[in-house]
Write a protein that holds these residues in place. Structure first.
Motif, PDB file in Angstrom:
ATOM      1  N   SER A   1       0.822  -1.208   0.000  1.00 27.98           N
ATOM      2  CA  SER A   1       0.000   0.000   0.000  1.00 27.98           C
ATOM      3  C   SER A   1       0.857   1.261   0.000  1.00 27.98           C
ATOM      4  O   SER A   1       0.344   2.371  -0.097  1.00 27.98           O
ATOM      5  CB  SER A   1      -0.964   0.011   1.189  1.00 27.98           C
ATOM      6  OG  SER A   1      -0.237  -0.033   2.400  1.00 27.98           O
ATOM      7  N   GLY A   2       2.174   1.099   0.073  1.00 31.80           N
ATOM      8  CA  GLY A   2       3.088   2.237   0.051  1.00 31.80           C
ATOM      9  C   GLY A   2       3.457   2.637  -1.370  1.00 31.80           C
ATOM     10  O   GLY A   2       3.018   2.046  -2.358  1.00 31.80           O
ATOM     11  N   TYR A   3       4.304   3.636  -1.474  1.00 35.47           N
ATOM     12  CA  TYR A   3       4.688   4.204  -2.772  1.00 35.47           C
ATOM     13  C   TYR A   3       5.327   3.149  -3.690  1.00 35.47           C
ATOM     14  O   TYR A   3       4.862   2.936  -4.812  1.00 35.47           O
ATOM     15  CB  TYR A   3       5.646   5.373  -2.548  1.00 35.47           C
ATOM     16  CG  TYR A   3       6.088   6.030  -3.824  1.00 35.47           C
ATOM     17  CD1 TYR A   3       5.243   6.868  -4.527  1.00 35.47           C
ATOM     18  CD2 TYR A   3       7.357   5.806  -4.325  1.00 35.47           C
ATOM     19  CE1 TYR A   3       5.636   7.470  -5.704  1.00 35.47           C
ATOM     20  CE2 TYR A   3       7.766   6.401  -5.497  1.00 35.47           C
ATOM     21  CZ  TYR A   3       6.912   7.234  -6.190  1.00 35.47           C
ATOM     22  OH  TYR A   3       7.318   7.819  -7.350  1.00 35.47           O
ATOM     23  N   LEU A   4       6.383   2.485  -3.232  1.00 35.57           N
ATOM     24  CA  LEU A   4       7.047   1.485  -4.061  1.00 35.57           C
ATOM     25  C   LEU A   4       6.186   0.243  -4.251  1.00 35.57           C
ATOM     26  O   LEU A   4       6.153  -0.342  -5.335  1.00 35.57           O
ATOM     27  CB  LEU A   4       8.395   1.096  -3.457  1.00 35.57           C
ATOM     28  CG  LEU A   4       9.472   2.158  -3.526  1.00 35.57           C
ATOM     29  CD1 LEU A   4      10.724   1.693  -2.791  1.00 35.57           C
ATOM     30  CD2 LEU A   4       9.804   2.501  -4.958  1.00 35.57           C
ATOM     31  N   GLY A   5       5.503  -0.156  -3.196  1.00 36.51           N
ATOM     32  CA  GLY A   5       4.641  -1.334  -3.289  1.00 36.51           C
ATOM     33  C   GLY A   5       3.561  -1.171  -4.343  1.00 36.51           C
ATOM     34  O   GLY A   5       3.286  -2.090  -5.117  1.00 36.51           O
ATOM     35  N   ARG A   6       2.946   0.005  -4.405  1.00 34.40           N
ATOM     36  CA  ARG A   6       1.914   0.255  -5.421  1.00 34.40           C
ATOM     37  C   ARG A   6       2.503   0.203  -6.822  1.00 34.40           C
ATOM     38  O   ARG A   6       1.875  -0.317  -7.745  1.00 34.40           O
ATOM     39  CB  ARG A   6       1.240   1.604  -5.171  1.00 34.40           C
ATOM     40  CG  ARG A   6       0.298   1.594  -4.002  1.00 34.40           C
ATOM     41  CD  ARG A   6      -0.568   2.843  -3.925  1.00 34.40           C
ATOM     42  NE  ARG A   6       0.177   4.085  -4.055  1.00 34.40           N
ATOM     43  CZ  ARG A   6       0.580   4.849  -3.038  1.00 34.40           C
ATOM     44  NH1 ARG A   6       0.289   4.490  -1.807  1.00 34.40           N
ATOM     45  NH2 ARG A   6       1.247   5.957  -3.250  1.00 34.40           N
ATOM     46  N   ALA A   7       3.727   0.709  -6.985  1.00 39.14           N
ATOM     47  CA  ALA A   7       4.385   0.670  -8.293  1.00 39.14           C
ATOM     48  C   ALA A   7       4.683  -0.772  -8.713  1.00 39.14           C
ATOM     49  O   ALA A   7       4.499  -1.138  -9.866  1.00 39.14           O
ATOM     50  CB  ALA A   7       5.668   1.496  -8.266  1.00 39.14           C
ATOM     51  N   ILE A   8       5.109  -1.588  -7.757  1.00 41.41           N
ATOM     52  CA  ILE A   8       5.375  -2.999  -8.057  1.00 41.41           C
ATOM     53  C   ILE A   8       4.082  -3.707  -8.436  1.00 41.41           C
ATOM     54  O   ILE A   8       4.034  -4.464  -9.405  1.00 41.41           O
ATOM     55  CB  ILE A   8       6.061  -3.695  -6.866  1.00 41.41           C
ATOM     56  CG1 ILE A   8       7.477  -3.131  -6.696  1.00 41.41           C
ATOM     57  CG2 ILE A   8       6.084  -5.200  -7.042  1.00 41.41           C
ATOM     58  CD1 ILE A   8       8.152  -3.534  -5.416  1.00 41.41           C
ATOM     59  N   LEU A   9       3.014  -3.448  -7.693  1.00 42.63           N
ATOM     60  CA  LEU A   9       1.724  -4.063  -8.010  1.00 42.63           C
ATOM     61  C   LEU A   9       1.253  -3.685  -9.408  1.00 42.63           C
ATOM     62  O   LEU A   9       0.732  -4.519 -10.145  1.00 42.63           O
ATOM     63  CB  LEU A   9       0.648  -3.649  -7.010  1.00 42.63           C
ATOM     64  CG  LEU A   9       0.636  -4.351  -5.678  1.00 42.63           C
ATOM     65  CD1 LEU A   9      -0.542  -3.863  -4.851  1.00 42.63           C
ATOM     66  CD2 LEU A   9       0.583  -5.846  -5.838  1.00 42.63           C
ATOM     67  N   ALA A  10       1.439  -2.426  -9.771  1.00 44.99           N
ATOM     68  CA  ALA A  10       0.970  -1.940 -11.064  1.00 44.99           C
ATOM     69  C   ALA A  10       1.676  -2.644 -12.218  1.00 44.99           C
ATOM     70  O   ALA A  10       1.102  -2.784 -13.297  1.00 44.99           O
ATOM     71  CB  ALA A  10       1.170  -0.434 -11.161  1.00 44.99           C
ATOM     72  N   SER A  11       2.894  -3.109 -11.996  1.00 42.84           N
ATOM     73  CA  SER A  11       3.640  -3.747 -13.079  1.00 42.84           C
ATOM     74  C   SER A  11       3.707  -5.269 -12.937  1.00 42.84           C
ATOM     75  O   SER A  11       4.431  -5.919 -13.675  1.00 42.84           O
ATOM     76  CB  SER A  11       5.058  -3.167 -13.132  1.00 42.84           C
ATOM     77  OG  SER A  11       5.754  -3.485 -11.951  1.00 42.84           O
ATOM     78  N   SER A  12       2.955  -5.829 -12.009  1.00 39.16           N
ATOM     79  CA  SER A  12       2.994  -7.275 -11.756  1.00 39.16           C
ATOM     80  C   SER A  12       1.799  -7.979 -12.374  1.00 39.16           C
ATOM     81  O   SER A  12       0.740  -7.398 -12.560  1.00 39.16           O
ATOM     82  CB  SER A  12       2.992  -7.545 -10.253  1.00 39.16           C
ATOM     83  OG  SER A  12       4.108  -6.959  -9.658  1.00 39.16           O
ATOM     84  N   GLU A  13       2.018  -9.250 -12.673  1.00 38.81           N
ATOM     85  CA  GLU A  13       0.933 -10.083 -13.189  1.00 38.81           C
ATOM     86  C   GLU A  13       0.564 -11.108 -12.125  1.00 38.81           C
ATOM     87  O   GLU A  13       1.402 -11.525 -11.342  1.00 38.81           O
ATOM     88  CB  GLU A  13       1.380 -10.791 -14.463  1.00 38.81           C
ATOM     89  CG  GLU A  13       1.620  -9.822 -15.614  1.00 38.81           C
ATOM     90  CD  GLU A  13       1.956 -10.545 -16.898  1.00 38.81           C
ATOM     91  OE1 GLU A  13       1.712 -11.756 -16.996  1.00 38.81           O
ATOM     92  OE2 GLU A  13       2.472  -9.875 -17.795  1.00 38.81           O
ATOM     93  N   PRO A  14      -0.683 -11.536 -12.111  1.00 33.04           N
ATOM     94  CA  PRO A  14      -1.137 -12.523 -11.127  1.00 33.04           C
ATOM     95  C   PRO A  14      -0.360 -13.826 -11.268  1.00 33.04           C
ATOM     96  O   PRO A  14       0.139 -14.108 -12.342  1.00 33.04           O
ATOM     97  CB  PRO A  14      -2.606 -12.734 -11.460  1.00 33.04           C
ATOM     98  CG  PRO A  14      -2.993 -11.530 -12.251  1.00 33.04           C
ATOM     99  CD  PRO A  14      -1.752 -11.074 -12.949  1.00 33.04           C
ATOM    100  N   PRO A  15      -0.265 -14.608 -10.229  1.00 32.05           N
ATOM    101  CA  PRO A  15      -0.882 -14.387  -8.917  1.00 32.05           C
ATOM    102  C   PRO A  15      -0.023 -13.487  -8.041  1.00 32.05           C
ATOM    103  O   PRO A  15       1.193 -13.620  -8.009  1.00 32.05           O
ATOM    104  CB  PRO A  15      -0.981 -15.787  -8.337  1.00 32.05           C
ATOM    105  CG  PRO A  15       0.168 -16.524  -8.939  1.00 32.05           C
ATOM    106  CD  PRO A  15       0.349 -15.937 -10.311  1.00 32.05           C
ATOM    107  N   VAL A  16      -0.650 -12.565  -7.352  1.00 39.40           N
ATOM    108  CA  VAL A  16       0.028 -11.633  -6.451  1.00 39.40           C
ATOM    109  C   VAL A  16      -0.691 -11.636  -5.106  1.00 39.40           C
ATOM    110  O   VAL A  16      -1.911 -11.568  -5.052  1.00 39.40           O
ATOM    111  CB  VAL A  16       0.019 -10.195  -7.015  1.00 39.40           C
ATOM    112  CG1 VAL A  16       0.670  -9.234  -6.035  1.00 39.40           C
ATOM    113  CG2 VAL A  16       0.713 -10.134  -8.364  1.00 39.40           C
TER     114      VAL A  16
END
Length: 64
Positions: free
Chosen positions: A11-26
């Motif tokens: 939910s932090g700055y870097l975490g959100r960026a990683i989520l945005a560029s990741s594919e499931p399963p996450v």
């Protein structure tokens, strides 16, 4: 089979960026009580300072 991607602090700055560029399963973790937004398969509350909780999560999730 490779396990899911585990993103701590998602939910932090870097975490959100990683989520945005990741594919499931996450699987994403957060420490705040705020309702997160993002493409995570599953959101979990976790304080990474709690070693027992982190170990339990790794045993359950088996991340990549």
């Amino acid at each position: 089979m490779i396990g899911p991607l585990l993103v701590t602090g998602a939910s932090g700055y870097l975490g959100r960026a990683i989520l945005a560029s990741s594919e499931p399963p996450v699987i994403a973790t957060r420490v705040s009580s705020a309702e997160p937004a993002g493409p995570a398969l599953e959101w979990l509350r976790l304080d990474v300072r709690d070693a027992a909780a982190v170990e339990e999560l790794f045993e359950r999730v088996r991340p990549a």
